[in-house]
Design a protein around this motif. Structure first.
Motif, short mmCIF file in Angstrom:
data_model
loop_
_atom_site.label_atom_id
_atom_site.label_comp_id
_atom_site.label_asym_id
_atom_site.label_seq_id
_atom_site.Cartn_x
_atom_site.Cartn_y
_atom_site.Cartn_z
N ASP A 72 -14.50 0.84 3.63
CA ASP A 72 -14.10 0.47 4.99
C ASP A 72 -15.14 1.01 5.97
N PRO A 73 -16.20 0.22 6.25
CA PRO A 73 -17.26 0.70 7.15
C PRO A 73 -16.79 1.00 8.56
N THR A 74 -15.63 0.49 8.97
CA THR A 74 -15.15 0.76 10.33
C THR A 74 -14.80 2.22 10.53
N PRO A 77 -18.84 6.21 12.56
CA PRO A 77 -19.04 6.11 14.01
C PRO A 77 -19.61 4.75 14.40
N ASP A 78 -19.23 4.27 15.58
CA ASP A 78 -19.63 2.93 16.02
C ASP A 78 -21.14 2.76 16.06
N ASP A 79 -21.87 3.83 16.36
CA ASP A 79 -23.33 3.71 16.51
C ASP A 79 -24.08 4.11 15.24
N TYR A 80 -23.40 4.19 14.11
CA TYR A 80 -24.04 4.69 12.89
C TYR A 80 -25.11 3.73 12.37
N GLY A 81 -24.85 2.44 12.48
CA GLY A 81 -25.83 1.45 12.03
C GLY A 81 -25.17 0.11 11.79
#
Length: 216
Positions: A72-74, A77-81
């Motif tokens: 679950d990539p969500t 953190p939003d700015d991780y990549g």
């Protein structure tokens, strides 16, 4: 066998503080990536989740490949990549004896020190392997994993060194291998893809990537 795995390809954002922290500290990287898998997985959560990862770096980009039964990539953190997620079932279905594949893997080639008889029952320290010894180690592990190597190109990777504050201190010697091979045992290869190869799996070793070999 009904293998199940997903692969996330994360192009890291170099300006993210979380990324900068994780690239400095292998323990933090492991903790961040464990957020991608379900909680409450027991006493061996990485192994239960089947989580493996590898950091592929070029002069301009850093890309994380993360594999597990579910991801679950969500939860990063939003700015991780930027993340691309794919199901590996088609790849497993395509594995057939006799086909030629390209591979890439980062491994931790080591041997265990042999102790004298008066120390029977004790475990010797692990000794990193380099050069032809490391190549032989990988060739042997590849054969066990259902691959007959045609070529292998070793590239030393910077050793994983968690900060001095870690207890006990750790250092993992890593080598990346690229090349081509013939699949000799699809079931053994599927097992190797799902479970990884060798040690140091919590620190970026063990994940093997496969792709069809191109012909001239």
């Amino acid at each position: 066998m009904n293998p199940r795995a997903a692969l996330a390809r994360i192009r890291l954002n170099p300006h993210s503080r979380a990324v900068q922290r994780d690239l400095r500290d292998a323990n933090d990287m492991h903790r961040s990536l464990m957020r991608l898998v379900p909680d409450d997985l027991g006493t061996s959560p990485r192994q239960t989740a089947g989580l493996l990862y590898r950091l592929d770096e070029t002069d301009t980009t850093s890309t994380l490949l993360v594999q597990a039964a579910t991801l679950d990539p969500t939860r990063l953190p939003d700015d991780y990549g930027h993340t691309d997620l794919k199901d590996l079932t088609p790849m497993f279905n395509a594995l057939q004896k006799g086909i030629t594949v390209r591979y890439r893997v980062v491994v931790n080639p080591v041997k265990t020190e042999r102790l004298p008889l008066d120390q029977k029952g004790r475990r010797g320290k692990r000794i990193p392997l380099t050069g032809p010894d490391a190549d032989h180690w990988w060739t042997s592990r590849a054969a066990d994993a259902g691959l007959d190597l045609h070529t292998l190109l070793p590239t030393p990777i910077a050793a994983v060194r968690p900060p001095a504050k870690s207890s006990p201190p750790m250092r993992h010697h890593l080598v990346r291998y690229d090349g081509t091979a013939t699949v000799t045992d699809p079931d053994a290869l599927t097992h190797a893809v799902l479970n990884g190869i060798g040690r140091a799996k919590s620190y970026g070793a063990g994940l093997i990537s496969l792709a069809p070999a191109t012909t001239a």
